[in-house]
Write a protein that holds these residues in place. Structure first.
Motif, PDB file in Angstrom:
ATOM      1  N   ALA A  99      38.757 125.490 146.798  1.00  0.00           N
ATOM      2  CA  ALA A  99      38.003 125.541 145.933  1.00  0.00           C
ATOM      3  C   ALA A  99      38.193 124.407 144.892  1.00  0.00           C
ATOM      4  O   ALA A  99      37.444 123.756 144.124  1.00  0.00           O
ATOM      5  CB  ALA A  99      37.672 126.912 145.342  1.00  0.00           C
ATOM      6  N   VAL A 100      39.625 124.245 144.601  1.00  0.00           N
ATOM      7  CA  VAL A 100      39.917 123.235 143.514  1.00  0.00           C
ATOM      8  C   VAL A 100      39.675 121.822 144.025  1.00  0.00           C
ATOM      9  O   VAL A 100      39.029 120.972 143.254  1.00  0.00           O
ATOM     10  CB  VAL A 100      41.477 123.380 143.364  1.00  0.00           C
ATOM     11  N   ILE A 101      39.752 121.424 145.175  1.00  0.00           N
ATOM     12  CA  ILE A 101      39.528 120.177 145.731  1.00  0.00           C
ATOM     13  C   ILE A 101      37.945 119.788 145.599  1.00  0.00           C
ATOM     14  O   ILE A 101      37.601 118.878 145.340  1.00  0.00           O
ATOM     15  CB  ILE A 101      40.204 120.159 147.073  1.00  0.00           C
ATOM     16  N   ARG A 102      37.218 120.862 146.071  1.00  0.00           N
ATOM     17  CA  ARG A 102      35.944 120.723 145.938  1.00  0.00           C
ATOM     18  C   ARG A 102      35.418 120.454 144.548  1.00  0.00           C
ATOM     19  O   ARG A 102      34.449 119.355 144.249  1.00  0.00           O
ATOM     20  CB  ARG A 102      34.982 121.906 146.448  1.00  0.00           C
ATOM     21  N   ALA A 103      35.851 121.372 143.778  1.00  0.00           N
ATOM     22  CA  ALA A 103      35.501 121.192 142.366  1.00  0.00           C
ATOM     23  C   ALA A 103      35.883 119.738 141.625  1.00  0.00           C
ATOM     24  O   ALA A 103      35.149 119.514 141.055  1.00  0.00           O
ATOM     25  CB  ALA A 103      36.340 122.532 141.460  1.00  0.00           C
ATOM     26  N   ASP A 121      40.420 124.560 129.204  1.00  0.00           N
ATOM     27  CA  ASP A 121      39.786 123.095 129.345  1.00  0.00           C
ATOM     28  C   ASP A 121      40.782 121.985 129.152  1.00  0.00           C
ATOM     29  O   ASP A 121      40.556 120.942 128.952  1.00  0.00           O
ATOM     30  CB  ASP A 121      38.636 122.851 128.388  1.00  0.00           C
ATOM     31  N   GLY A 122      42.085 122.676 129.108  1.00  0.00           N
ATOM     32  CA  GLY A 122      43.307 121.748 128.921  1.00  0.00           C
ATOM     33  C   GLY A 122      43.672 121.084 127.514  1.00  0.00           C
ATOM     34  O   GLY A 122      44.977 120.617 127.224  1.00  0.00           O
ATOM     35  N   THR A 123      42.798 121.753 126.519  1.00  0.00           N
ATOM     36  CA  THR A 123      43.491 121.367 125.157  1.00  0.00           C
ATOM     37  C   THR A 123      44.603 122.174 124.700  1.00  0.00           C
ATOM     38  O   THR A 123      44.915 123.279 125.030  1.00  0.00           O
ATOM     39  CB  THR A 123      42.301 121.622 124.190  1.00  0.00           C
ATOM     40  N   VAL A 124      45.337 121.550 123.973  1.00  0.00           N
ATOM     41  CA  VAL A 124      46.656 122.429 123.427  1.00  0.00           C
ATOM     42  C   VAL A 124      46.174 123.407 122.499  1.00  0.00           C
ATOM     43  O   VAL A 124      45.499 123.088 121.564  1.00  0.00           O
ATOM     44  CB  VAL A 124      47.660 121.516 123.006  1.00  0.00           C
ATOM     45  N   SER A 146      39.459 124.117 136.261  1.00  0.00           N
ATOM     46  CA  SER A 146      40.446 125.230 135.804  1.00  0.00           C
ATOM     47  C   SER A 146      39.465 126.506 136.287  1.00  0.00           C
ATOM     48  O   SER A 146      39.946 127.552 136.866  1.00  0.00           O
ATOM     49  CB  SER A 146      40.610 125.416 134.370  1.00  0.00           C
ATOM     50  N   ALA A 147      38.364 126.603 136.268  1.00  0.00           N
ATOM     51  CA  ALA A 147      37.527 127.896 136.384  1.00  0.00           C
ATOM     52  C   ALA A 147      37.660 128.058 137.947  1.00  0.00           C
ATOM     53  O   ALA A 147      37.878 129.341 138.407  1.00  0.00           O
ATOM     54  CB  ALA A 147      36.057 127.659 135.928  1.00  0.00           C
TER      55      ALA A 147
END
Lengths: 463, 588
Positions: B392-396, B264-267, B376-377
């Motif tokens: 898929a990324v663009i749709r998401a 989810d992008g957290t470090v 990300s998923a």
């Protein structure tokens, strides 16, 4: 200060001669009058005024070919791993530096392209700080290898080390040490907005906890609608434009954008008249076609009007890009260093002509140094570097700090000749801050990690 | 087209005498900025296509350093939203270089998901390369072998008039973090070299991110910009080592970032300290792989080698083993290059690192962790086990509830992103049908911070680009709130004003024969309410607040209809004030 007066006289004469050469003879009288006015304005607050000027070399300047090991032993250690990139001793003879305090047998020469700075060194107006870089606390090679001390995060990364140099924190930092110095002095300025002034792009260096950096541009503030009072024929529309651009907004980003707009308009109005009295044409020493010189000329103009604005303390930031020379080092770096030296020299000579040379201290910074090892036609990201401090208050013609060992697997090396800094940016900065008037008690506010260094090293003595 | 006599006056032209501002008492009440002519056409279907995908590790090989396989955050239950013209315009402001009346109608007719699919199916517009050739820039005599002639024209032509607007927008988003700047290319035929690079981004915008990485690693402009053309294997006798430039930035900027990330992008932290992604040794080892690269041929009479994939010269290529990120490649050649890119591509950081930046480019500077996790998923698994599927990324990204929920975005104080300056220009140009009948597209280089936009497509000065994903303007309420605002890196006291001055000229008279067609606006211009509502809808996605609408209408009405060129000048006022409004500048 103890700087020889001869430079001042020579410079003033050169200043005037060159202004004539620049075809200004026809306007000689107003020019001289204008210059006199500048001098008087500055003199009125001369006992109070001080400026710090940061010249940042973006991309990580290769210090090995900037301040070149020159004594035969050191040069040999430098030349072998550098291969075809090494500068020969013969080529360095004319720019070799002879300090007033011996460096224990070590010697350095400036890159030949930096020859305009040799007279400043000789005149004690230029000092060299050795092996400066980002640290959190004193660090040895063993400590680095064992990770037994805290290290600056994201070493060798451009953006993060630029930020750490300027702010003691990687990218995303919320304030820099130039701005934090500004925090302490902005209330003493006639206008707090002109405390931290950037003549290049945005840089975290100049943002304080309360001080805001003001971006001035190289030609002075841009005027909305180019100074016009109507938009497509409507004065009402122009008024609406000004109001709408500066209104607060429920959205945070929009509101901040409006804040920048408002600061732009307010400060433009404030500066435009004052700057009009010190036009570019009265600063003839700066070379043309040199972006850094354009920025430093703007800094000089701002310094010249400091009296008009009631400004006592200012921190400036200028920058120059292109130093990330993984390739074409031998051909490109001399061009960049030549521009750097010409711009620095012009700036210093201008402060002499303005009578404020000992009120203005200029220093260099960069992301990091480079590797000693060549990659064939360039060098890669390093750590510690060499920097310059310039001005009438500088105790020049000297080296400060410790000359690092040269080569692989030395006590100063973390690989390929990347230097572990022996002078922390905090110590370099605290020296400048103390000269500027920051009290010892305030240093830890400006430089949060300074307490990790022995108090006796908080001033390195170069200014 | 407008005749010369109808050009909106600029202040320096002063065609029009100042008329006393006179309020028009016949003005209707302020509009709510809502376009009622297009009713409810497409509704609930818009949220249906959000792939939640499989686990992040699905279809991938785990490579050290390991990250825990996260459980993707399930998509929130879609709220059924009515797609309005305003919503369609807002979507187009995210997904294209700017909305038009025609494209708003098109989205309303098909719904957002189907519109995206239709864009995926569209053929590409003419490539930059082919356009440059068609204009003769490839001839040694008529062209400019060492220069940039034609580059800006081609870039602006596609950005403004390209027939494939979603592809154009995604490619620009990619160029914002897979950065090359034309001035940093040390090759001849630079317009072609840079054009070929942007062509790659356009080619792969709807493809697979892994293929894109493979393509840019062979691209001549990249080879020059990040200096791995000519990089040689280590030479023990001289101590010379491979150039680390591309190896480092490939990991830091194009794929992994410097810190380990959750999906989810957290470090990821250890004892309060962020975990770093790679070490100095990893960079040095990976650099060994990118040695021996050279241009495909030595023929410089034509630009052709600037688009041919680079080749490897065996004599300077490292064939020994190189160990990085806990994996090893050996044998040299392009096989080692592809194996190395595979290793990087499988790293768990790639999905959140790339996904978050694309969200920031298209939708919002500060996406929620859950939104990043959902995208990300989709990056990790398109639902069919494929990692890196850009469709898929663009749709998401674009169909996610966080992207589509207009009312939440308008209500949230921290929502949206500052429109980057080049998009403001293209927003205007597309909204008002800018054309260049001569195909000259003379907008040129817009990087000047005091005269133009402080940004120009393909003209970043370093690989760090114009915007940085983690940038927060220091000393502001944005920083205090712990938020990022990448585009503020290029917002300053001078550039903000320069933007207005520049747009005053462009809106007023265009440049050369690159001009807008205001016919439709001028037809509305006698009625300030209709004019401002239409400009608000198309240009600002209806996001001008009522008070702003009222202020702009009053300004429009200050130009009496009896004045010379009244409808044109009223149109200009409505457009420029909208472009200057912070309501417009931050797309919520």
């Amino acid at each position: 200060m103890n700087a020889p007066t001869i430079l001042s006289d020579v410079s003033r004469r050169a200043f005037l001669q060159r202004s004539a050469l620049f075809g200004m003879a026809g306007v000689a009288a107003p020019f001289v009058t204008s210059l006199g006015a500048i001098g008087e304005a500055a003199a009125a607050t001369a006992s109070d005024y001080k400026a710090l000027v940061c010249i940042f070399l973006l991309g990580g300047n290769d210090h090995y070919n900037t301040l070149v090991p020159y004594d035969p032993t050191s040069h040999a250690l430098y030349a072998k791993p550098r291969g075809s990139l090494a500068l020969g001793r013969d080529a360095l003879a004319a720019t070799a530096l002879v300090p007033s305090v011996d460096l224990g047998g070590r010697a350095y020469a400036l890159a030949p392209a930096m020859a305009p700075l040799n007279p400043l060194f000789d005149a004690e107006r230029l000092a060299v700080a050795l092996n400066v870089g980002t640290l959190i606390q004193p660090t040895t090679r063993v400590q680095y290898q064992n990770r037994s001390v805290r290290l600056p995060p994201k070493l060798f990364s451009h953006n993060d080390q630029q930020s750490f140099f300027q702010a003691s924190s990687p990218e995303g930092a919320s304030s820099g040490w130039g701005g934090r110095i500004g925090d302490l002095f902005q209330s003493g300025n006639g206008s707090s907005t002109v405390t931290c002034i950037n003549a290049s792009g945005n840089a975290v260096f100049l943002s304080g906890r309360s001080a805001i950096q003001y971006n001035v541009g190289t030609g002075g503030p841009v005027s909305l609608l180019r100074g016009g009072s109507s938009l497509y024929g409507s004065a009402t529309a122009a008024q609406t434009l000004r109001r709408m651009m500066t209104e607060t907004n429920p959205n945070l980003l929009a509101s901040e954008y409006a804040t920048v707009n408002k600061r732009a308009m307010d400060t433009q109005a404030q500066l435009a008249n004052a700057l009009a009295g010190t036009p570019e044409s009265t600063f003839p020493l700066f070379p043309s076609g040199n972006g850094l010189a354009d920025q430093l000329r703007m800094v000089a103009r701002m310094i010249a009007i400091s009296g008009d604005l009631g400004t006592k303390r200012q921190v400036f930031f200028v920058s120059m890009g292109g130093f990330d020379l993984h390739d074409n080092l031998a051909t490109t770096q001399p061009v960049l260093l030549g521009r750097l030296a010409a711009a620095m020299r012009a700036f210093h000579d201008t402060t002499v002509a303005l009578g404020v040379a000992d009120k203005v201290t200029t220093f260099t910074g960069s992301d990091f140094g480079r590797t000693l090892a060549s990659n064939g036609n360039g060098v890669d990201h390093g750590w510690g570097s060499m920097h310059f401090v310039m001005g009438g208050a500088v105790k020049g013609k000297r080296f400060y700090g410790t000359p690092p060992a040269i080569g692989h697997n030395t006590p100063d090396d973390v690989g390929q000749g990347r230097l572990i800094p022996t002078m922390a940016v905090d110590q370099y900065a605290s020296t400048l801050a103390r000269w500027f008037g920051v009290s010892e008690g305030d240093l830890s506010t400006v430089l949060p990690n300074i307490g990790n260094y022995d108090k006796s090293t908080w001033s390195q003595g170069f200014v | 087209m407008l005749g010369d006599d109808a050009i909106i006056d600029r202040d320096d032209a002063a065609l029009i005498s100042e008329a006393a501002a006179r309020a028009d008492p016949s003005n209707p009440a302020p509009s709510e900025g809502f376009d009622a002519r297009h009713g409810v056409i497409a509704a609930a279907a818009l949220l249906a296509a959000c792939d939640s995908g499989g686990g992040a590790g699905g279809g991938t090989v785990s490579v050290a350093p390991p990250a825990p396989t996260p459980t993707p955050t399930p998509s929130p239950t879609p709220t059924v939203a009515v797609l309005t013209a305003r919503g369609a315009s807002r979507f187009l402001a995210q997904a294209t270089m700017g909305a038009t009346r025609t494209s708003i109608d098109s989205v309303l007719n098909t719904g957002i998901a189907a519109w995206i699919d239709a864009q995926f199916a569209l053929p590409r517009d003419m490539s930059h390369w082919d356009w440059l050739v068609s204009k003769g820039y490839n001839s040694e005599s008529g062209g400019n072998p060492s220069g940039q002639n034609g580059f800006d024209a081609s870039v602006w032509r596609q950005a403004i008039a390209g027939s494939d607007p979603l592809r154009q927008r995604v490619a620009l988003a990619l160029l914002d973090f897979l950065v090359i700047g034309i001035n940093g290319i040390n090759l001849s035929w630079r317009a072609f070299a840079m054009g070929a690079y942007i062509d790659l981004l356009l080619d792969h915008a709807f493809g697979n991110y892994r293929d894109l990485l493979g393509a840019i690693a062979r691209n001549a402009a990249m080879g020059s910009f990040l200096s791995f053309i000519g990089s040689r294997k280590a030479n023990p006798s001289t101590g010379s080592l491979p150039d680390e430039n591309f190896a480092r930035e490939l990991m830091q900027l194009f794929t992994l970032g410097v810190q380990q990330l959750e999906q989810d992008g957290t470090v990821r932290m250890s004892n309060g300290v962020p975990l770093e992604t790679y070490s100095l040794d990893d960079v040095a080892q990976l650099a060994r792989v990118f040695t021996g690269f050279q241009l495909a041929t030595s023929d410089n009479k034509t630009p052709d080698r600037m688009r041919e994939p680079m080749v490897i010269n065996a004599s300077t290529n490292e064939t020994g083993s190189s160990t990085f990120l806990g994996a090893t490649v050996s044998g040299g050649g392009m096989a080692a290059v592809d194996a190395a890119i595979d290793i990087i591509f499988r790293h768990p950081n790639v999905a959140p690192f790339v996904s978050k930046q694309l969200i920031q480019r298209l939708v919002t500077s500060n996406p929620s962790r859950a939104y990043v996790g959902r995208v990300s998923a989709a990056f990790a698994n398109n639902g069919s086990g494929v990692r890196g599927d850009m469709k898929a990324v663009i749709r998401a990204i674009l169909l996610d509830p966080e992207a589509r929920d207009e009312s939440a975005a308008l209500a949230g104080a921290n929502s949206g992103r500052l429109r980057e300056p080049v998009l403001r220009l293209t927003n205007w140009a597309r909204a008002f049908g800018v054309t260049s009948p001569s195909d000259a597209w003379t907008i040129g280089d817009t990087t000047s911070t005091t005269q133009r936009l402080g940004q120009s497509i393909g003209r970043a000065s370093s690989v760090f680009g114009f915007v940085r994903p983690g940038y927060t303007p220091p000393g502001t309420a944005i920083a205090q709130a712990g938020l990022t605002a990448p585009e503020f890196l290029i917002a300053s006291e001078q550039t903000n004003i320069a933007y207005i001055n520049y747009m005053q000229s462009l809106v007023g008279g265009g440049t050369g024969d690159t001009k807008a067609d205001y016919t439709a606006m001028m037809a509305l211009a006698p009625n300030s309410a209709q004019l401002v509502d239409e400009v608000n809808l198309i240009l600002a996605a209806g996001q001008l607040r009522p008070a702003t609408v009222t202020a702009i209408r009053t300004a429009v009405d200050s130009i009496p209809l009896t004045a010379t060129n009244a409808t044109l000048n009223r149109t200009g006022v409505a457009i420029l004030l909208t472009l200057a409004s912070p309501d417009y500048l931050v797309l919520k």
